[in-house]
Design an enzyme around this catalytic site. Structure first.
Site, PDB file in Angstrom:
ATOM      1  N   ASN A   1       5.395   8.460  -1.556  1.00 46.99           N
ATOM      2  CA  ASN A   1       4.847   9.356  -1.308  1.00 46.99           C
ATOM      3  C   ASN A   1       3.665   9.733  -2.039  1.00 46.99           C
ATOM      4  O   ASN A   1       2.300   9.926  -2.195  1.00 46.99           O
ATOM      5  CB  ASN A   1       5.018  10.013  -0.172  1.00 46.99           C
TER       6      ASN A   1
ATOM      7  N   TYR B   1      -7.416   5.574 -11.404  1.00 43.15           N
ATOM      8  CA  TYR B   1      -6.650   5.990  -9.628  1.00 43.15           C
ATOM      9  C   TYR B   1      -6.442   4.727  -9.192  1.00 43.15           C
ATOM     10  O   TYR B   1      -4.912   3.983  -8.910  1.00 43.15           O
ATOM     11  CB  TYR B   1      -7.349   6.850  -9.171  1.00 43.15           C
TER      12      TYR B   1
ATOM     13  N   LYS C   1      -2.961   2.868  -7.359  1.00 40.10           N
ATOM     14  CA  LYS C   1      -2.871   2.557  -6.483  1.00 40.10           C
ATOM     15  C   LYS C   1      -2.667   1.029  -6.289  1.00 40.10           C
ATOM     16  O   LYS C   1      -1.446   0.630  -5.268  1.00 40.10           O
ATOM     17  CB  LYS C   1      -4.293   2.836  -5.392  1.00 40.10           C
TER      18      LYS C   1
END
Length: 320
Positions: A99, A182, A186
Site C-alpha cells: 500500500n 510517479y 505506478k
C-alpha cells in the site's frame, strides 16, 4: 458492484501485512482487517507513528491483534531485514497489501542508488514480495483457492508514465517531471501484478502443479483524501490546485472509503478467480480515468521489467 467492509468474513487465524499502515488508506485497511479478527502486521517507517496508529485502532477495536513491523522503503536493507524478521515470527501469511507510496516528490536518489519514487513505490515492494512469496505459497498449498492474496496499490497516475512505459535507459528519469516518475512507478506496480498472476495465479503452473495459488490484484483507490501529496514538490502545485477544487465539490473519497478497494481484493469472499491479475476498481467518481494505458496491458513489457528487476535486485544482493 457493491461492497462494504462489514461484509468481510471472520478472519481469525489469518495473517496479513500492510505497508504504509500508519496513515491514510493503509491505516483503515489495517483497522478493518483487525476488526474482523485478522492478525495484522502494520509496516511503518517511524516506530513512534506506527505505535500511535496501533493505539488509536485499539481504542476503536480493543481486541485488535496488530503488530508493528518497522520498515523504511527508501532503505532496502531495512526492507529485507523486516521481511526476514517477519519470517521468524509467523508460519503462515494470507495477505500482503503493498500500500505505501509517495507521489510527485522532488527528484532524489536513495542510498541504494535508485530514484526515490521508483524505489519506494515499486522496487522495495518487489523485494518485500520476493522474500515473502515462499511462505505465501506454503500457506496456499493447504487452503482453498483465493485464501492467499497480494494487492498492489497503483493509480490512474500510471497514465503519466513516459513514452514506451518504462524508460530502461534511464529509470531515474532525472530529466523528466515528477508526474512522469510517479507514473512510471505506478505502471511498474501494474506490470508486477501481471507477472505475479501469470506465475502464481489461477491456471498458473504453480496452481496446476499444486505448488500454491495466489490471487493478485492492482488497485486504483480513486481520488482519496490522504496525506500522500504533502511532500509533493512545486512542480506538482497545479495538480494540488485541481485536488482542492475536487475537495470543495465533494468529489474525493475519505481515506476510509479509499481502503475498500484494497479490502475487497485482500479478503472479500465475493472476489472471483477471474478478477485475479486485473486492474481492480470497485468504486469510481465522475471524471476519474478508469482505463489502463497500452503499456499497462503489454505482456512483453511486464516480462522485460521482471527480468530487469530480478537481475538488478539479485546483483545488488536484495533478492532471495
Amino acid at each position: 458492484m457493491t461492497f462494504h467492509p462489514n461484509t468481510l468474513p471472520d478472519l481469525k487465524g489469518r495473517v496479513f501485512i500492510v505497508t504504509g499502515g500508519n496513515s491514510g488508506i493503509g491505516y483503515y485497511t489495517v483497522a478493518h482487517l483487525a476488526e474482523h479478527g485478522a492478525h495484522v502486521y502494520m509496516c511503518a517507517r517511524s516506530p513512534e507513528k506506527g505505535t500511535a496508529a496501533i493505539a488509536n485502532i485499539k481504542k476503536m477495536h480493543p481486541s485488535a491483534n496488530i503488530d508493528l513491523l518497522q520498515m523504511d522503503l527508501m532503505d532496502l536493507t531495512s526492507v529485507v531485514a523486516a521481511a526476514k524478521h517477519f519470517l521468524t515470527l509467523e508460519a503462515t501469511l494470507h495477505g500482503l497489501v503493498n500500500n505505501a507510496g509517495i507521489m510527485a516528490t522532488p527528484f532524489k536518489m536513495t542510498k541504494d542508488g535508485h530514484e526515490a519514487q521508483w524505489q519506494t513505490n515499486y522496487l522495495a515492494h518487489w523485494v518485500l514480495t520476493e522474500h515473502l512469496l515462499p511462505l505465501m505459497l506454503r500457506t496456499a498449498k493447504t487452503l482453498p483457492p483465493g485464501s492467499v492474496r497480494i494487492v498492489n496499490l497503483t493509480s490512474s497516475g500510471h497514465l503519466g508514465a513516459p513514452k514506451g512505459g518504462i524508460n530502461f535507459k534511464d529509470l531515474s528519469l532525472k530529466d523528466s517531471g515528477v508526474w512522469a516518475r510517479y507514473g512510471q512507478s505506478k505502471l511498474a506496480n501494474i506490470l508486477h501484478t501481471k507477472t505475479l498472476h501469470k506465475t502464481y495465479g489461477p491456471s498458473s503452473p504453480s496452481a496446476r502443479n499444486g505448488e500454491g495459488e495466489i490471487w493478485v490484484s492492482s488497485v486504483h483507490p480513486g481520488l482519496v483524501e490522504t496525506n500522500l501529496a504533502t511532500s509533493a514538490g512545486e512542480s506538482a502545485s497545479g495538480m494540488m490546485s485541481v485536488l482542492s477544487v475536487l475537495r470543495v465539490f465533494g468529489l474525493m473519497w475519505p481515506a476510509d472509503k479509499g481502503s475498500w478497494n484494497s479490502l475487497f481484493c485482500a479478503a472479500s469472499r465475493d472476489m472471483k478467480a477471474e478478477q485475479s491479475g486485473t486492474y481492480c476498481e470497485i468504486f469510481r467518481r465522475f471524471g476519474e480515468p478508469w482505463w489502463q494505458s497500452g503499456a499497462a496491458k503489454d505482456g512483453k513489457l511486464a516480462e522485460r521489467l521482471e527480468e530487469w528487476t530480478g537481475e538488478v535486485m539479485r546483483k545488488e544482493g536484495w533478492a532471495r
